[in-house]
Design a protein around this motif. Structure first.
Motif, PDB file in Angstrom:
ATOM      1  N   THR A   1      20.532  21.102 -29.599  1.00 64.99           N
ATOM      2  CA  THR A   1      19.310  20.929 -30.382  1.00 64.99           C
ATOM      3  C   THR A   1      19.543  21.026 -31.884  1.00 64.99           C
ATOM      4  O   THR A   1      19.112  21.975 -32.524  1.00 64.99           O
ATOM      5  CB  THR A   1      18.255  21.970 -29.972  1.00 64.99           C
ATOM      6  N   PRO A   2      20.204  20.031 -32.470  1.00 64.74           N
ATOM      7  CA  PRO A   2      20.304  20.036 -33.924  1.00 64.74           C
ATOM      8  C   PRO A   2      18.953  19.728 -34.555  1.00 64.74           C
ATOM      9  O   PRO A   2      18.115  19.068 -33.945  1.00 64.74           O
ATOM     10  CB  PRO A   2      21.318  18.931 -34.221  1.00 64.74           C
ATOM     11  N   ASP A   3      18.736  20.200 -35.771  1.00 69.05           N
ATOM     12  CA  ASP A   3      17.442  20.057 -36.431  1.00 69.05           C
ATOM     13  C   ASP A   3      17.086  18.603 -36.714  1.00 69.05           C
ATOM     14  O   ASP A   3      15.924  18.226 -36.676  1.00 69.05           O
ATOM     15  CB  ASP A   3      17.423  20.851 -37.743  1.00 69.05           C
ATOM     16  N   GLU A   4      18.088  17.784 -37.014  1.00 68.40           N
ATOM     17  CA  GLU A   4      17.808  16.410 -37.387  1.00 68.40           C
ATOM     18  C   GLU A   4      17.656  15.465 -36.198  1.00 68.40           C
ATOM     19  O   GLU A   4      17.494  14.266 -36.368  1.00 68.40           O
ATOM     20  CB  GLU A   4      18.907  15.883 -38.321  1.00 68.40           C
ATOM     21  N   LEU A   5      17.677  15.974 -34.985  1.00 69.76           N
ATOM     22  CA  LEU A   5      17.599  15.136 -33.801  1.00 69.76           C
ATOM     23  C   LEU A   5      16.215  14.523 -33.648  1.00 69.76           C
ATOM     24  O   LEU A   5      15.218  15.224 -33.651  1.00 69.76           O
ATOM     25  CB  LEU A   5      17.940  15.973 -32.564  1.00 69.76           C
ATOM     26  N   SER A   6      16.156  13.210 -33.531  1.00 73.15           N
ATOM     27  CA  SER A   6      14.877  12.544 -33.372  1.00 73.15           C
ATOM     28  C   SER A   6      14.773  11.781 -32.057  1.00 73.15           C
ATOM     29  O   SER A   6      13.693  11.373 -31.670  1.00 73.15           O
ATOM     30  CB  SER A   6      14.642  11.575 -34.531  1.00 73.15           C
ATOM     31  N   THR A   7      15.886  11.567 -31.361  1.00 71.29           N
ATOM     32  CA  THR A   7      15.851  10.828 -30.100  1.00 71.29           C
ATOM     33  C   THR A   7      15.769  11.796 -28.930  1.00 71.29           C
ATOM     34  O   THR A   7      16.272  12.913 -28.993  1.00 71.29           O
ATOM     35  CB  THR A   7      17.108   9.960 -29.936  1.00 71.29           C
ATOM     36  N   LYS A   8      15.156  11.327 -27.866  1.00 68.85           N
ATOM     37  CA  LYS A   8      15.083  12.124 -26.647  1.00 68.85           C
ATOM     38  C   LYS A   8      16.089  11.571 -25.656  1.00 68.85           C
ATOM     39  O   LYS A   8      16.359  10.382 -25.624  1.00 68.85           O
ATOM     40  CB  LYS A   8      13.667  12.078 -26.088  1.00 68.85           C
ATOM     41  N   LYS A   9      16.649  12.445 -24.847  1.00 68.84           N
ATOM     42  CA  LYS A   9      17.737  12.082 -23.942  1.00 68.84           C
ATOM     43  C   LYS A   9      17.398  12.394 -22.495  1.00 68.84           C
ATOM     44  O   LYS A   9      16.683  13.357 -22.209  1.00 68.84           O
ATOM     45  CB  LYS A   9      18.997  12.872 -24.287  1.00 68.84           C
ATOM     46  N   ALA A  10      17.960  11.593 -21.604  1.00 68.09           N
ATOM     47  CA  ALA A  10      18.007  11.903 -20.180  1.00 68.09           C
ATOM     48  C   ALA A  10      19.471  12.208 -19.891  1.00 68.09           C
ATOM     49  O   ALA A  10      20.357  11.414 -20.218  1.00 68.09           O
ATOM     50  CB  ALA A  10      17.534  10.731 -19.348  1.00 68.09           C
ATOM     51  N   ILE A  11      19.719  13.374 -19.315  1.00 65.53           N
ATOM     52  CA  ILE A  11      21.090  13.823 -19.072  1.00 65.53           C
ATOM     53  C   ILE A  11      21.216  14.229 -17.606  1.00 65.53           C
ATOM     54  O   ILE A  11      20.349  14.925 -17.076  1.00 65.53           O
ATOM     55  CB  ILE A  11      21.448  15.020 -19.969  1.00 65.53           C
ATOM     56  N   PHE A  12      22.291  13.801 -16.975  1.00 64.13           N
ATOM     57  CA  PHE A  12      22.529  14.154 -15.584  1.00 64.13           C
ATOM     58  C   PHE A  12      23.942  14.707 -15.457  1.00 64.13           C
ATOM     59  O   PHE A  12      24.904  14.063 -15.863  1.00 64.13           O
ATOM     60  CB  PHE A  12      22.363  12.911 -14.696  1.00 64.13           C
ATOM     61  N   PHE A  13      24.059  15.916 -14.919  1.00 60.34           N
ATOM     62  CA  PHE A  13      25.349  16.569 -14.706  1.00 60.34           C
ATOM     63  C   PHE A  13      25.709  16.453 -13.227  1.00 60.34           C
ATOM     64  O   PHE A  13      24.949  16.881 -12.368  1.00 60.34           O
ATOM     65  CB  PHE A  13      25.279  18.045 -15.103  1.00 60.34           C
ATOM     66  N   ILE A  14      26.878  15.885 -12.947  1.00 58.38           N
ATOM     67  CA  ILE A  14      27.341  15.707 -11.575  1.00 58.38           C
ATOM     68  C   ILE A  14      28.613  16.528 -11.389  1.00 58.38           C
ATOM     69  O   ILE A  14      29.563  16.399 -12.161  1.00 58.38           O
ATOM     70  CB  ILE A  14      27.624  14.226 -11.276  1.00 58.38           C
ATOM     71  N   TYR A  15      28.607  17.370 -10.377  1.00 55.44           N
ATOM     72  CA  TYR A  15      29.754  18.227 -10.073  1.00 55.44           C
ATOM     73  C   TYR A  15      30.763  17.416  -9.282  1.00 55.44           C
ATOM     74  O   TYR A  15      30.445  16.888  -8.213  1.00 55.44           O
ATOM     75  CB  TYR A  15      29.269  19.440  -9.273  1.00 55.44           C
ATOM     76  N   VAL A  16      32.003  17.290  -9.776  1.00 56.51           N
ATOM     77  CA  VAL A  16      32.990  16.412  -9.136  1.00 56.51           C
ATOM     78  C   VAL A  16      34.147  17.145  -8.461  1.00 56.51           C
ATOM     79  O   VAL A  16      34.952  16.508  -7.789  1.00 56.51           O
ATOM     80  CB  VAL A  16      33.549  15.378 -10.147  1.00 56.51           C
ATOM     81  N   SER A  17      34.252  18.441  -8.628  1.00 56.12           N
ATOM     82  CA  SER A  17      35.345  19.180  -8.009  1.00 56.12           C
ATOM     83  C   SER A  17      35.138  19.280  -6.498  1.00 56.12           C
ATOM     84  O   SER A  17      34.005  19.260  -6.011  1.00 56.12           O
ATOM     85  CB  SER A  17      35.430  20.583  -8.597  1.00 56.12           C
ATOM     86  N   LYS A  18      36.232  19.401  -5.766  1.00 52.06           N
ATOM     87  CA  LYS A  18      36.147  19.527  -4.313  1.00 52.06           C
ATOM     88  C   LYS A  18      36.092  20.982  -3.852  1.00 52.06           C
ATOM     89  O   LYS A  18      36.019  21.253  -2.656  1.00 52.06           O
ATOM     90  CB  LYS A  18      37.338  18.828  -3.659  1.00 52.06           C
ATOM     91  N   GLU A  19      36.140  21.907  -4.803  1.00 51.27           N
ATOM     92  CA  GLU A  19      36.078  23.322  -4.445  1.00 51.27           C
ATOM     93  C   GLU A  19      35.056  24.030  -5.333  1.00 51.27           C
ATOM     94  O   GLU A  19      34.715  23.557  -6.406  1.00 51.27           O
ATOM     95  CB  GLU A  19      37.456  23.966  -4.583  1.00 51.27           C
ATOM     96  N   VAL A  20      34.581  25.164  -4.861  1.00 52.88           N
ATOM     97  CA  VAL A  20      33.614  25.954  -5.618  1.00 52.88           C
ATOM     98  C   VAL A  20      34.373  26.696  -6.709  1.00 52.88           C
ATOM     99  O   VAL A  20      35.252  27.503  -6.420  1.00 52.88           O
ATOM    100  CB  VAL A  20      32.877  26.961  -4.705  1.00 52.88           C
ATOM    101  N   LEU A  21      34.038  26.400  -7.963  1.00 56.81           N
ATOM    102  CA  LEU A  21      34.700  27.039  -9.090  1.00 56.81           C
ATOM    103  C   LEU A  21      33.833  28.154  -9.651  1.00 56.81           C
ATOM    104  O   LEU A  21      32.626  28.206  -9.410  1.00 56.81           O
ATOM    105  CB  LEU A  21      35.009  26.003 -10.173  1.00 56.81           C
ATOM    106  N   SER A  22      34.445  29.028 -10.418  1.00 54.23           N
ATOM    107  CA  SER A  22      33.736  30.178 -10.965  1.00 54.23           C
ATOM    108  C   SER A  22      32.726  29.759 -12.024  1.00 54.23           C
ATOM    109  O   SER A  22      32.802  28.666 -12.592  1.00 54.23           O
ATOM    110  CB  SER A  22      34.732  31.163 -11.588  1.00 54.23           C
ATOM    111  N   PHE A  23      31.800  30.658 -12.306  1.00 53.94           N
ATOM    112  CA  PHE A  23      30.789  30.402 -13.330  1.00 53.94           C
ATOM    113  C   PHE A  23      31.441  30.184 -14.686  1.00 53.94           C
ATOM    114  O   PHE A  23      31.013  29.313 -15.452  1.00 53.94           O
ATOM    115  CB  PHE A  23      29.788  31.556 -13.390  1.00 53.94           C
ATOM    116  N   LYS A  24      32.483  30.940 -14.992  1.00 55.86           N
ATOM    117  CA  LYS A  24      33.164  30.805 -16.288  1.00 55.86           C
ATOM    118  C   LYS A  24      33.723  29.400 -16.486  1.00 55.86           C
ATOM    119  O   LYS A  24      33.633  28.831 -17.570  1.00 55.86           O
ATOM    120  CB  LYS A  24      34.285  31.840 -16.419  1.00 55.86           C
ATOM    121  N   THR A  25      34.314  28.842 -15.446  1.00 57.39           N
ATOM    122  CA  THR A  25      34.869  27.495 -15.527  1.00 57.39           C
ATOM    123  C   THR A  25      33.763  26.459 -15.740  1.00 57.39           C
ATOM    124  O   THR A  25      33.893  25.561 -16.570  1.00 57.39           O
ATOM    125  CB  THR A  25      35.646  27.158 -14.231  1.00 57.39           C
TER     126      THR A  25
END
Length: 111
Positions: free
Chosen positions: A67-91
């Motif tokens: 959220t930078p102050d000068e941002l004027s555009t709105k975005k649609a963002i989709f995060f897809i998990y691609v790993s084959k194993e359950v990774l830690s929260f830190k990763t």
């Protein structure tokens, strides 16, 4: 959703694949965000839900990077998990930070 996957830009910060595009919507929020974990890779809903909870929490804790102050555009963002194993929260959080920083840079670089 169709516009996001047909016209959206994609990049990867393992274990997250990020698809994003500019959209217009009425809500006062900066972005609409979605999270996905493949049912093909994780048969049990318990595991898929665990990963999605970790991704949502990592986003919640680090969305200020987007959220930078000068941002004027709105975005649609989709995060897809691609790993084959359950990774830690830190990763997952490390990948989320990198992807949000990259998104913020790409938004700021557009004139």
């Amino acid at each position: 959703m169709d516009k996001l996957f047909s016209e959206g830009e994609t990049f990867l910060f393992y274990p997250l694949k990020v698809v994003h595009t500019e959209i217009s919507f009425q809500e006062p929020f900066l972005a609409k965000v979605g999270f996905a974990v493949s049912k093909k890779l994780f048969k049990r809903a318990v595991r898929r839900n665990l990963i999605k909870r970790r991704m949502r929490e990592a986003y919640r804790l680090n969305k200020h990077l987007l959220t930078p102050d000068e941002l004027s555009t709105k975005k649609a963002i989709f995060f897809i998990y691609v790993s084959k194993e359950v990774l830690s929260f830190k990763t997952i959080e490390k990948a989320m930070k990198k992807s949000l920083s990259s998104l913020a840079e790409s938004i700021n670089s557009v004139p």
